[in-house]
Design a protein around this motif. Structure first.
Motif, PDB file in Angstrom:
ATOM      1  N   THR A  17       0.813  -1.219   0.000  1.00 53.07           N
ATOM      2  CA  THR A  17       0.000   0.000   0.000  1.00 53.07           C
ATOM      3  C   THR A  17       0.845   1.268   0.000  1.00 53.07           C
ATOM      4  O   THR A  17       0.317   2.365  -0.177  1.00 53.07           O
ATOM      5  CB  THR A  17      -0.935   0.012   1.219  1.00 53.07           C
ATOM      6  N   LEU A  61       0.284  -9.702   1.531  1.00 54.23           N
ATOM      7  CA  LEU A  61      -1.133  -9.424   1.759  1.00 54.23           C
ATOM      8  C   LEU A  61      -1.972 -10.704   1.837  1.00 54.23           C
ATOM      9  O   LEU A  61      -3.113 -10.670   2.279  1.00 54.23           O
ATOM     10  CB  LEU A  61      -1.681  -8.549   0.617  1.00 54.23           C
ATOM     11  N   GLN A 244      -2.544  -2.031   5.133  1.00 53.51           N
ATOM     12  CA  GLN A 244      -2.294  -3.379   4.635  1.00 53.51           C
ATOM     13  C   GLN A 244      -3.435  -4.316   5.037  1.00 53.51           C
ATOM     14  O   GLN A 244      -3.908  -5.130   4.238  1.00 53.51           O
ATOM     15  CB  GLN A 244      -0.969  -3.912   5.190  1.00 53.51           C
ATOM     16  N   GLN A 248      -5.974  -6.352   2.659  1.00 55.01           N
ATOM     17  CA  GLN A 248      -6.041  -7.807   2.807  1.00 55.01           C
ATOM     18  C   GLN A 248      -7.480  -8.273   3.007  1.00 55.01           C
ATOM     19  O   GLN A 248      -7.933  -9.230   2.367  1.00 55.01           O
ATOM     20  CB  GLN A 248      -5.180  -8.260   3.978  1.00 55.01           C
TER      21      GLN A 248
END
Length: 348
Positions: A17, A61, A244, A248
């Motif tokens: 990210t 991720l 993140q 995810q």
């Protein structure tokens, strides 16, 4: 061993990210981890544009996967139980591991990739045994080939066949084995060093083109971020931890939503009309564009594909399938968008 473990813990990947720009590459990677059946992604671009960094960052991720304990093929316990459901007494131990991210080196041999005879067991125990290769290790994960355009064509064929079928078959000196090899194939390369043959290029689901950032302010931002990360990687990991996690979760939700997403037949007809007008050989372009549009809709939490979903993926899915004309004044991406706008009556 203790020292090695400590070293491993301090190795951090640059947060996905935190990567600036390169939206084409990031979108293609995200859609492929949502739906691996898209068929992988080929990333071509200038040297030093963050291809390898971004590809390795996407692996962080992905959630942990459950496997049969000590299984060399990362076998899914659910699949194993289905195959052996007649044996009710069968008990298996499982464990969770990080989603595999396997790098395939340029000098790899076919034996290293596919697997071969376990020489040690043959010599010490006198038994023929199979030593799994990189395809086994990559099962249910990602297989990354840097400079794939420099890899021997027969190895590229093997990778693409395994990625498409989800299986690897090995026939070696009296051993015949077939094991699952379901992975997202990711290739990267510099077009200055040569292109893949069209027949091989066509079998990659998506094709992202990466350009060097020209804006001086953005270039300085990238340089500062990279230097800062190299100095304090742990702090950077914490800084982007929330972003993140959000991404995810978004990917995981998209995976769950994917089977429920529908695409109307009239949109499918339009997609096929674009492929026909672009003179795309075969039907792989039609199939991949449909899959990618569905994955894009799922990624944005929708259960119906819209024209916007198709617009965002169609160039990635078709630009590498066009026949190259040296007299063309526009690049393949522009040609795809032009035909898309005409077919879908889409206005800028």
């Amino acid at each position: 061993m203790i020292l090695q473990n400590k070293i491993k813990k301090t190795i951090n990947s640059f947060p996905f990210t935190a990567i600036i720009g390169q939206d084409e590459m990031k979108l293609a990677l995200i859609l492929n981890v949502i739906d691996p059946k898209i068929g992988g992604v080929m990333i071509m671009g200038d040297r030093g544009t963050g291809k390898s960094t971004t590809i390795r960052a996407i692996a962080d991720l992905l959630p942990q996967i459950e496997i049969i304990k000590d299984d060399p093929f990362n076998s899914n316990p659910i699949d194993f139980k289905k195959e052996n459901e007649s044996n009710e007494k069968l008990k298996i131990s499982t464990e969770y591991i990080k989603t595999p991210m396997i790098d395939l080196p340029l000098g790899a041999t076919e034996d290293r990739v596919c697997g071969t005879i376990d020489i040690e067991k043959a010599l010490t125990e006198g038994k023929k045994a199979f030593e799994p290769g990189l395809l086994a290790k990559a099962n249910r994960g990602l297989l990354y080939v840097d400079e794939v355009n420099l890899l021997d064509d027969h190895l590229v064929d093997i990778l693409l066949d395994s990625a498409a079928s989800g299986w690897n078959t090995v026939e070696r000196e009296g051993i015949s084995i077939r094991h699952p090899a379901r992975f997202v194939l990711i290739g990267s390369g510099n077009p200055e060093e040569g292109e893949l043959r069209p027949q091989l290029l066509d079998r990659f689901g998506m094709h992202a083109e990466i350009k060097t950032v020209k804006d001086p302010i953005l270039r300085v931002k990238v340089v500062k971020d990279r230097i800062s990360f190299d100095m304090i990687p742990d702090a950077w990991t914490l800084l982007y931890e929330e972003q993140q996690k959000k991404l995810q979760n978004k990917i995981l939700e998209a995976r769950k939503l994917l089977p429920t997403v529908k695409i109307k037949e009239d949109l499918q007809i339009k997609i096929s009309e674009v492929c026909s007008r672009l003179d795309v050989d075969g039907l792989r372009g039609d199939i991949v564009t449909n899959r990618a549009a569905i994955a894009h809709a799922a990624y944005h939490g929708k259960t119906k594909v819209t024209i916007n979903d198709i617009q965002n993926v169609i160039t990635l899915c078709l630009r590498h399938r066009l026949r190259k004309d040296p007299l063309e004044s526009i690049d393949s991406g522009s040609k795809v968008i032009q035909i898309f706008q005409e077919v879908f009556e889409f206005l800028d």
